[in-house]
Design an enzyme around this catalytic site. Structure first.
Site, PDB file in Angstrom:
ATOM      1  N   HIS A 277      47.433  35.945  38.192  1.00 11.03           N
ATOM      2  CA  HIS A 277      46.168  36.361  38.803  1.00 11.03           C
ATOM      3  C   HIS A 277      44.998  35.551  38.227  1.00 11.03           C
ATOM      4  O   HIS A 277      44.237  34.920  38.960  1.00 11.03           O
ATOM      5  CB  HIS A 277      45.954  37.856  38.572  1.00 11.03           C
ATOM      6  CG  HIS A 277      44.697  38.397  39.179  1.00 11.03           C
ATOM      7  ND1 HIS A 277      44.665  39.006  40.410  1.00 11.03           N
ATOM      8  CD2 HIS A 277      43.419  38.407  38.730  1.00 11.03           C
ATOM      9  CE1 HIS A 277      43.431  39.367  40.698  1.00 11.03           C
ATOM     10  NE2 HIS A 277      42.648  39.020  39.686  1.00 11.03           N
ATOM     11  N   GLU A 278      44.885  35.561  36.902  1.00  8.47           N
ATOM     12  CA  GLU A 278      43.774  34.834  36.271  1.00  8.47           C
ATOM     13  C   GLU A 278      43.883  33.338  36.537  1.00  8.47           C
ATOM     14  O   GLU A 278      42.869  32.646  36.684  1.00  8.47           O
ATOM     15  CB  GLU A 278      43.725  35.117  34.767  1.00  8.47           C
ATOM     16  CG  GLU A 278      43.397  36.567  34.405  1.00  8.47           C
ATOM     17  CD  GLU A 278      42.151  37.113  35.107  1.00  8.47           C
ATOM     18  OE1 GLU A 278      41.182  36.344  35.283  1.00  8.47           O
ATOM     19  OE2 GLU A 278      42.156  38.297  35.509  1.00  8.47           O
ATOM     20  N   HIS A 281      42.195  32.539  39.724  1.00  7.10           N
ATOM     21  CA  HIS A 281      40.744  32.418  39.520  1.00  7.10           C
ATOM     22  C   HIS A 281      40.417  31.064  38.891  1.00  7.10           C
ATOM     23  O   HIS A 281      39.464  30.388  39.271  1.00  7.10           O
ATOM     24  CB  HIS A 281      40.250  33.531  38.577  1.00  7.10           C
ATOM     25  CG  HIS A 281      40.094  34.879  39.224  1.00  7.10           C
ATOM     26  ND1 HIS A 281      39.323  35.079  40.344  1.00  7.10           N
ATOM     27  CD2 HIS A 281      40.590  36.101  38.883  1.00  7.10           C
ATOM     28  CE1 HIS A 281      39.357  36.370  40.671  1.00  7.10           C
ATOM     29  NE2 HIS A 281      40.126  37.018  39.813  1.00  7.10           N
ATOM     30  N   GLU A 307      38.483  36.590  44.509  1.00  7.50           N
ATOM     31  CA  GLU A 307      39.696  37.413  44.440  1.00  7.50           C
ATOM     32  C   GLU A 307      40.771  36.897  45.385  1.00  7.50           C
ATOM     33  O   GLU A 307      41.959  37.026  45.108  1.00  7.50           O
ATOM     34  CB  GLU A 307      39.379  38.871  44.767  1.00  7.50           C
ATOM     35  CG  GLU A 307      38.712  39.632  43.642  1.00  7.50           C
ATOM     36  CD  GLU A 307      39.502  39.635  42.350  1.00  7.50           C
ATOM     37  OE1 GLU A 307      38.859  39.496  41.293  1.00  7.50           O
ATOM     38  OE2 GLU A 307      40.747  39.745  42.367  1.00  7.50           O
TER      39      GLU A 307
HETATM   40 ZN   LIG Z   1      40.561  39.052  39.736  1.00  2.00          ZN
END
Ligand SMILES: [Zn+2]
Ligand SMILES: [Zn+2]
Lengths: 497, 497
Positions: A277-278, A281, A307
């Site tokens: 997830h990170e 980003h 997101e």
């Molecule tokens: Zn996030």
């Protein structure tokens, strides 16, 4: 001669534009420093230094506010907006003027004092949250939260008293979005998800993840995740990987993107999923177009799009069947104790178990979480509109996200928007990149990363809204049905409905 | 009534003083941020982010310069200096006004542009130095050094064209000091040291440190040194211990002091000595009086006094016979391979071997290094006065200190002044704290730390010069003879002259 006559005006627009860029780049550099203060506070700051750090953040926020609202900047923007820019500036340059003017208008509405109180409270709030969590005592945090509500209301009243408070706050995170449009989108999502979830609960055959239970050394987990991050395209030459209580992606610049993760020895998949997830980003941050370095067109379009990039990698890629084929052998390298008889299909199924809705964010799944977000959205809206009382809130206390005051009121919905954008963008990528599944299964992520770099990362804030970006990337504005169809298809198969 | 008549003036002085403090505290907070940028650059920054970091440092330096030179600040200072402050402000408050006025006068002499060029070159210079060192190529660094020389000359000409360039630069590091006074002090030191060193070389029986040769795990070394730092009084609640290529003490605030060390597996004592040195700097920083937090009276008196605190702990304590009694058993805990038959006396002797003068700073001893400093001082002076050429400098290339452009021209002499201050301060401490040797031998450093906190750390910049501080702490201004006597006595015994 016509050329000679036109020259002065042209020179003047260009000169104003260059002067504007110089100012904007200074602000960008100072914002980068602010990013460092934040990252450092979460990863490095000694416990006894929180007070001085709050003072530093407040001082820098004050300086930033001064720079972002100075009259000279306003005058440059006024002249540029009054001038005929067609033929003088290209689309990216026009977006710089547009975005700078938008920011200036918003910021000049609030006072330097308010900006400083916000920064100070955000820092103090985080510390209060950590302490209150340790002591499981919501009442230690409630007054800070109430202060925050008051500040948000104060801010909204200053920026635009003519629109509902929540709309005004939402616009900071998701340009052009309103509560009315969100209500529409969310009601469609609710309508599709509630019956799906009920069916999953009643008739679904939940896959098993029993075989993943065990103890996993957290240092080994960190090394595994660093390996995955680098495989997916994270550049260690332009970023860092660290560990923090709450995983986040920060840093100071596209060449200095700092992503953090956390690991629990009793849960192997949560750490991996959080890291991916990170990493999503981070790729968005590292992928910016340095040709427009330090200028507004080069900043993230909004939180929803941010997101979308984390969730695209976390869910569309990381929770996919092909990814499990890449991941399982890698997990075995770092954790030879994993049972030898399990297949990528078993891992795929285990990663996609629909959990109980009380789970906290980083542990929650793609089916139940949207409903949770919708509930939060409704509560936030009620709280900011004064329709529920602070005392009724401890029910929401068990939420990591609450640590960030700055994320409250307007931020949460972007998470679900991001999930929907991600789904629609990934569908387009699959269309345009034949053989993508095979790439993923074999650990080749370069084509997808490159495609996202071109289509999403490098265009930054060129477009005026998430819908406009979706049109440019996928051919149509956000369509929640794509998300609902994806979930229905995936979980019907996984849960044998 | 007299009281009522006097009130307006009193209120006005107090109000001006409070307004001054508010501005100074903002500057202090921004300086703290600048400290973070520096620390982070040395310990955390990704390799590909040096350009954006340089831009950030330049932007912040520009803001700092704006704040430090703004007209309103000058006006407050002018009014306060014109007012009768006796009875209105106490000694610390008077010192705040005095130091703020001094800084303002110096800073308004130089332009914002020059300040930004300095910050940018310092950052670029460090990178150039690292690269040139890796490639052992002085010519890659020489142009940067020449740029620095030019900037220093430009600066001195702006600040005070009536004094020699070197005096002007020296004043930034050591208030009130001049090259003429330094020449005096240094000639006395030379006169005393040259014959001592010759005697040591000709007739001295050098102790042995052969038994310390070996390989020592650097992680174990770091843990040993962290243990020593905490024993000596370093607060981990108000600071961090990290590792960097060049050991330094930085941070953002007295509650956030960040000290770094480095370790070589083939040299156990260098790491320990370096760590104790930085720990001495750190105690000075952590020991500041928070009652005057963010105000100039609370800043370090100068580089010489700063070095006096590091060298007091490194040499007066760390290289002493009693300290060896504390240290040897501790070293054995972390490195059981050390020979069992060696005594604290053996360690004391080994730590105090007079090395060859070509040794780099952190490896150099207290007898030869002052002579080396004096040589550097003479070279620096010649370089800044244009009396030698850049091409003649590669001889000095093998010097770690050169990495910091900001330390060149004026900084070096403070190192030797610091050694002399340290000696004189420690002599006073021994007088006032009976049983200090026994304390040290048993690992109790609290009384000495407390004494230094009161006498030196908490008074910050209350005094106007190193000599004034020495009078307050030891009863007399700096007397190089104390240093010479200490060396003569110590090495006559150690080398059996
Ligand atoms: Zn996030
Ligand atoms: Zn030092």
């Amino acid at each position: 001669m016509a050329a000679a006559a036109a020259a002065p005006a042209a020179t003047s627009v260009k000169a104003d534009y260059e002067a504007l860029c110089k100012k904007l780049k200074e602000v960008s550099a100072l914002s980068g420093i602010s990013g460092l203060l934040g990252w450092d506070e979460m990863t490095m700051l000694p416990a006894g230094a929180t007070e001085s750090r709050a003072a530093q953040k407040a001082a820098l926020a004050g300086v930033l506010h001064e720079k972002q609202t100075e009259a000279e900047l306003g005058e440059l923007l006024r002249r540029l907006q009054a001038a005929n820019l067609e033929g003088e500036l290209d689309a990216f340059e026009l977006a710089n003027v547009r975005e700078a003017a938008r920011d200036y208008k918003k910021l000049t509405a609030i006072s330097k004092d308010l900006a400083q109180r916000e920064a100070e409270l955000e820092s103090r709030g985080y510390q209060a949250w950590v302490k209150a969590r340790q002591e499981s005592d919501f009442s230690a945090f409630a007054p800070v939260l109430q202060e925050w509500v008051n500040l948000r209301q104060e801010k909204a009243a200053l920026v635009d008293p003519s629109v509902p408070v929540y709309d005004c706050l939402l616009d900071d995170y998701e340009k052009g979005m309103t509560a009315a449009r969100l209500d529409e989108i969310f009601s469609q999502v609710k309508q599709g998800l509630v019956p799906l979830l009920a069916e999953l609960r009643q008739r679904g055959q939940a896959p098993s993840d029993e075989w993943l239970k065990g103890e996993y050394d957290t240092k080994q987990q960190a090394e595994l995740c660093n390996k995955i991050a680098v495989d997916l395209g994270f550049s260690l030459d332009h970023g860092r990987l660290d560990v923090s209580v709450h995983p986040f992606t920060g840093g100071t610049h596209p060449t200095d993107v700092r992503m953090t993760t956390r690991f629990k020895k009793e849960d192997l998949t949560e750490g991996i999923t959080g890291a991916i997830h990170e990493m999503g980003h981070s790729l968005y941050e590292q992928g910016r177009n340095l040709e427009y370095d330090g200028l507004p067109v080069n900043s993230a379009l909004g939180m929803g799009v941010h997101e979308s990039q984390s969730l695209l990698w976390e869910r569309m890629v990381g929770l996919s069947r092909p990814f499990a084929a890449y991941l399982l052998p890698l997990m075995r390298q770092y954790f030879p104790q994993l049972p030898a008889d399990k297949t990528p299909d078993d891992l795929y199924a285990a990663l996609n178990i629909v959990k109980h809705p009380s789970m906290i964010r980083v542990e929650s799944d793609e089916v139940t979480y949207p409903l949770h977000i919708i509930l939060r959205y409704e509560l936030e809206k009620a709280l900011i509109e004064g329709k529920i009382a602070m005392e009724d809130l401890p029910a929401l206390w068990n939420e990591k996200m609450k640590s960030y005051l700055g994320c409250l009121f307007g931020y949460f919905p972007t998470y679900s928007l991001g999930a929907m954008y991600a789904c629609q963008i990934f569908q387009a990528a699959q269309r345009e990149l034949p053989g993508l599944d095979e790439d993923i299964a074999s650990g080749s992520f370069g084509r997808l990363k490159g495609w996202l770099n071109e289509k999403v990362h490098k265009v930054g804030s060129l477009h005026t809204s998430g819908d406009e970006l979706m049109k440019a990337v996928t051919g149509a504005p956000l369509d929640p049905q794509i998300f609902l169809d994806y979930l229905k298809h995936k979980y019907t198969e996984l849960y044998q409905l």
